[in-house]
Design a protein around this motif. Structure first.
Motif, PDB file in Angstrom:
ATOM      1  N   ASP A 100       0.859  -1.186   0.000  1.00 60.31           N
ATOM      2  CA  ASP A 100       0.000   0.000   0.000  1.00 60.31           C
ATOM      3  C   ASP A 100       0.891   1.231   0.000  1.00 60.31           C
ATOM      4  OD1 ASP A 100      -2.366  -1.377   0.007  1.00 60.31           O
ATOM      5  OD2 ASP A 100      -2.663  -1.255   2.174  1.00 60.31           O
ATOM      6  N   ALA A 101       0.619   2.149  -0.912  1.00 58.52           N
ATOM      7  CA  ALA A 101       1.414   3.368  -0.991  1.00 58.52           C
ATOM      8  C   ALA A 101       0.506   4.590  -1.007  1.00 58.52           C
ATOM      9  CB  ALA A 101       2.299   3.349  -2.242  1.00 58.52           C
ATOM     10  N   LEU A 102       1.073   5.716  -0.606  1.00 59.44           N
ATOM     11  CA  LEU A 102       0.379   7.007  -0.630  1.00 59.44           C
ATOM     12  C   LEU A 102       1.335   7.967  -1.311  1.00 59.44           C
ATOM     13  CD1 LEU A 102      -2.066   8.664   0.226  1.00 59.44           C
ATOM     14  CD2 LEU A 102      -0.973   9.032   2.436  1.00 59.44           C
ATOM     15  N   THR A 103       0.974   8.431  -2.497  1.00 59.40           N
ATOM     16  CA  THR A 103       1.949   9.125  -3.328  1.00 59.40           C
ATOM     17  C   THR A 103       1.371  10.338  -4.039  1.00 59.40           C
ATOM     18  OG1 THR A 103       3.497   8.814  -5.193  1.00 59.40           O
ATOM     19  CG2 THR A 103       1.420   7.595  -5.271  1.00 59.40           C
ATOM     20  N   ASP A 104       2.260  11.262  -4.368  1.00 65.94           N
ATOM     21  CA  ASP A 104       1.889  12.397  -5.217  1.00 65.94           C
ATOM     22  C   ASP A 104       2.475  12.229  -6.620  1.00 65.94           C
ATOM     23  OD1 ASP A 104       4.537  12.721  -4.603  1.00 65.94           O
ATOM     24  OD2 ASP A 104       4.379  14.820  -3.970  1.00 65.94           O
ATOM     25  N   ASN A 105       3.074  11.044  -6.878  1.00 65.84           N
ATOM     26  CA  ASN A 105       3.666  10.762  -8.190  1.00 65.84           C
ATOM     27  C   ASN A 105       3.620   9.254  -8.424  1.00 65.84           C
ATOM     28  OD1 ASN A 105       5.422  10.200 -10.367  1.00 65.84           O
ATOM     29  ND2 ASN A 105       6.603  12.052  -9.975  1.00 65.84           N
ATOM     30  N   LYS A 106       2.551   8.778  -9.069  1.00 62.26           N
ATOM     31  CA  LYS A 106       2.362   7.339  -9.233  1.00 62.26           C
ATOM     32  C   LYS A 106       3.444   6.703 -10.110  1.00 62.26           C
ATOM     33  CE  LYS A 106      -2.023   7.086 -10.499  1.00 62.26           C
ATOM     34  NZ  LYS A 106      -3.343   6.431 -10.772  1.00 62.26           N
ATOM     35  N   ASN A 107       3.963   7.444 -11.066  1.00 67.78           N
ATOM     36  CA  ASN A 107       5.006   6.889 -11.925  1.00 67.78           C
ATOM     37  C   ASN A 107       6.268   6.588 -11.116  1.00 67.78           C
ATOM     38  OD1 ASN A 107       3.430   7.032 -14.241  1.00 67.78           O
ATOM     39  ND2 ASN A 107       4.155   9.075 -14.789  1.00 67.78           N
ATOM     40  N   ARG A 108       6.640   7.529 -10.233  1.00 68.61           N
ATOM     41  CA  ARG A 108       7.824   7.325  -9.385  1.00 68.61           C
ATOM     42  C   ARG A 108       7.623   6.121  -8.464  1.00 68.61           C
ATOM     43  NH1 ARG A 108       7.627  11.772  -5.791  1.00 68.61           N
ATOM     44  NH2 ARG A 108       6.299  10.433  -4.511  1.00 68.61           N
ATOM     45  N   THR A 109       6.468   6.076  -7.837  1.00 72.48           N
ATOM     46  CA  THR A 109       6.202   5.010  -6.879  1.00 72.48           C
ATOM     47  C   THR A 109       6.163   3.648  -7.562  1.00 72.48           C
ATOM     48  OG1 THR A 109       4.895   6.568  -5.589  1.00 72.48           O
ATOM     49  CG2 THR A 109       4.643   4.244  -5.057  1.00 72.48           C
ATOM     50  N   ALA A 110       5.502   3.579  -8.703  1.00 74.32           N
ATOM     51  CA  ALA A 110       5.421   2.312  -9.430  1.00 74.32           C
ATOM     52  C   ALA A 110       6.807   1.819  -9.820  1.00 74.32           C
ATOM     53  CB  ALA A 110       4.551   2.472 -10.675  1.00 74.32           C
ATOM     54  N   ALA A 111       7.656   2.723 -10.267  1.00 74.87           N
ATOM     55  CA  ALA A 111       9.018   2.339 -10.668  1.00 74.87           C
ATOM     56  C   ALA A 111       9.809   1.833  -9.470  1.00 74.87           C
ATOM     57  CB  ALA A 111       9.725   3.528 -11.309  1.00 74.87           C
ATOM     58  N   ASN A 112       9.671   2.511  -8.327  1.00 70.82           N
ATOM     59  CA  ASN A 112      10.412   2.102  -7.131  1.00 70.82           C
ATOM     60  C   ASN A 112       9.940   0.747  -6.613  1.00 70.82           C
ATOM     61  OD1 ASN A 112      11.878   4.462  -7.226  1.00 70.82           O
ATOM     62  ND2 ASN A 112      10.704   5.505  -5.625  1.00 70.82           N
ATOM     63  N   VAL A 113       8.626   0.545  -6.596  1.00 74.65           N
ATOM     64  CA  VAL A 113       8.087  -0.722  -6.111  1.00 74.65           C
ATOM     65  C   VAL A 113       8.495  -1.864  -7.047  1.00 74.65           C
ATOM     66  CG1 VAL A 113       5.962  -2.031  -5.684  1.00 74.65           C
ATOM     67  CG2 VAL A 113       6.173   0.330  -4.872  1.00 74.65           C
ATOM     68  N   ARG A 114       8.401  -1.624  -8.344  1.00 75.82           N
ATOM     69  CA  ARG A 114       8.798  -2.657  -9.315  1.00 75.82           C
ATOM     70  C   ARG A 114      10.271  -3.008  -9.141  1.00 75.82           C
ATOM     71  NH1 ARG A 114       6.257  -4.460 -13.611  1.00 75.82           N
ATOM     72  NH2 ARG A 114       4.750  -2.744 -13.516  1.00 75.82           N
ATOM     73  N   SER A 115      11.087  -1.987  -8.917  1.00 75.25           N
ATOM     74  CA  SER A 115      12.512  -2.222  -8.716  1.00 75.25           C
ATOM     75  C   SER A 115      12.776  -3.055  -7.474  1.00 75.25           C
ATOM     76  CB  SER A 115      13.248  -0.877  -8.614  1.00 75.25           C
ATOM     77  OG  SER A 115      14.614  -1.062  -8.316  1.00 75.25           O
ATOM     78  N   ALA A 116      12.032  -2.785  -6.392  1.00 76.59           N
ATOM     79  CA  ALA A 116      12.206  -3.545  -5.148  1.00 76.59           C
ATOM     80  C   ALA A 116      11.884  -5.023  -5.363  1.00 76.59           C
ATOM     81  CB  ALA A 116      11.313  -2.968  -4.052  1.00 76.59           C
ATOM     82  N   PHE A 117      10.830  -5.297  -6.114  1.00 78.83           N
ATOM     83  CA  PHE A 117      10.488  -6.690  -6.406  1.00 78.83           C
ATOM     84  C   PHE A 117      11.560  -7.337  -7.276  1.00 78.83           C
ATOM     85  CE2 PHE A 117       6.319  -5.612  -4.863  1.00 78.83           C
ATOM     86  CZ  PHE A 117       5.722  -6.811  -4.513  1.00 78.83           C
ATOM     87  N   THR A 118      11.982  -6.633  -8.315  1.00 76.80           N
ATOM     88  CA  THR A 118      12.954  -7.187  -9.256  1.00 76.80           C
ATOM     89  C   THR A 118      14.282  -7.496  -8.581  1.00 76.80           C
ATOM     90  OG1 THR A 118      11.941  -5.980 -11.094  1.00 76.80           O
ATOM     91  CG2 THR A 118      14.188  -6.786 -11.422  1.00 76.80           C
ATOM     92  N   LYS A 119      14.749  -6.580  -7.730  1.00 76.67           N
ATOM     93  CA  LYS A 119      16.045  -6.773  -7.060  1.00 76.67           C
ATOM     94  C   LYS A 119      16.006  -7.924  -6.075  1.00 76.67           C
ATOM     95  CE  LYS A 119      17.741  -2.058  -7.610  1.00 76.67           C
ATOM     96  NZ  LYS A 119      18.080  -0.767  -6.943  1.00 76.67           N
ATOM     97  N   GLY A 120      14.815  -8.306  -5.641  1.00 74.11           N
ATOM     98  CA  GLY A 120      14.675  -9.444  -4.746  1.00 74.11           C
ATOM     99  C   GLY A 120      14.246 -10.706  -5.473  1.00 74.11           C
ATOM    100  N   ASN A 121      14.394 -10.695  -6.803  1.00 73.97           N
ATOM    101  CA  ASN A 121      14.054 -11.856  -7.633  1.00 73.97           C
ATOM    102  C   ASN A 121      12.563 -12.180  -7.555  1.00 73.97           C
ATOM    103  OD1 ASN A 121      14.813 -13.858  -9.482  1.00 73.97           O
ATOM    104  ND2 ASN A 121      14.986 -15.417  -7.891  1.00 73.97           N
TER     105      ASN A 121
END
Length: 242
Positions: A100-121
């Motif tokens: 769950d996120a609360l953001t003023d920039n969905k593109n930034r948040t989506a990229a960061n969350v996707r990166s967190a998943f990817t880096k953890g395989n």
């Protein structure tokens, strides 16, 4: 902030370091702003705001900081542009993760969350891909050190007020409710003088998954650490049996 254990770890909450407190205060500040925008600045007439205030106090946010946040949000309602967004995906070995996120920039948040998943395989999935494995429940945590009432008496009081389940761990009690009944149960306990460590709507896994592979454990922990470090992330829920 949530979902990293079956019960809240009270001691861990009390011993958060300064960096973690800064992160939590940022998260709570955003929640206060959104709550005020949606329901006004009076917690007596805004249950969501009263919940955020209770959470802020449980995390040792100073009262004047809470009040400043409410006043700032009340005077800046038109400019509060945060929005809630939820991501679902899989960690190593199919561990289910909801963010769950609360953001003023969905593109930034989506990229960061996707990166967190990817880096953890792991990988991001489609909406609904793992949420069916969780139950949305109201959850109240009570620190045993702060509660003088006997467990059986506390359980009966909670059930009489509308709670669905009661659990006990070494350092805490857990009370579960239907999401819509959380407010009534919370108020009943508070009126009886019970100090609550937390009261919130959360996602409870229906089943937990054990991880024994060291690489998988490290990858999952990396994903969770990256998500915890992201200021946009409000809560992380998973079904890993820690």
């Amino acid at each position: 902030m949530s979902g990293h254990s079956k019960f809240a770890n009270i001691k861990h909450k009390k011993e958060k370091n300064d960096a973690a407190k800064g992160k939590i205060f940022t998260i709570l500040g955003r929640e206060i702003a959104v709550a005020v925008k949606e329901g006004g600045p009076d917690p007596a007439n805004n249950f969501k705001l009263s919940q955020v205030i209770a959470k802020a106090k449980a995390n040792n946010m100073p009262n004047d900081t809470i009040e400043r946040g409410i006043k700032k949000a009340a005077g800046d309602v038109g400019n509060v542009n945060y929005e809630y967004v939820t991501y679902e995906g899989y960690g190593p070995n199919g561990i289910a993760i909801i963010v769950d996120a609360l953001t003023d920039n969905k593109n930034r948040t989506a990229a960061n969350v996707r990166s967190a998943f990817t880096k953890g395989n792991g990988s991001i999935g489609t909406p609904g891909c793992v949420s069916f494995m969780f139950d949305k429940r109201g959850q109240i945590i009570i620190d045993k050190e702060e509660c003088e009432m006997e467990a059986d008496d506390l359980m009966m009081m909670a059930l009489d007020a509308g709670a669905e389940d009661f659990g006990e761990e070494e350092d805490s009690f857990e009370i579960l409710t239907a999401p819509d009944d959380l407010e009534a149960v919370q108020k009943a306990l508070e009126e009886a003088g019970i100090v609550l460590a937390s009261a919130e709507v959360t996602m409870i896994p229906q089943n937990y998954v054990e991880l024994t592979d060291e690489t998988a454990l490290k990858n999952l922990q990396r994903t969770l650490d990256l998500l915890d470090d992201d200021d946009d992330v409000q809560a992380v829920y998973h079904n890993w049996d820690e």
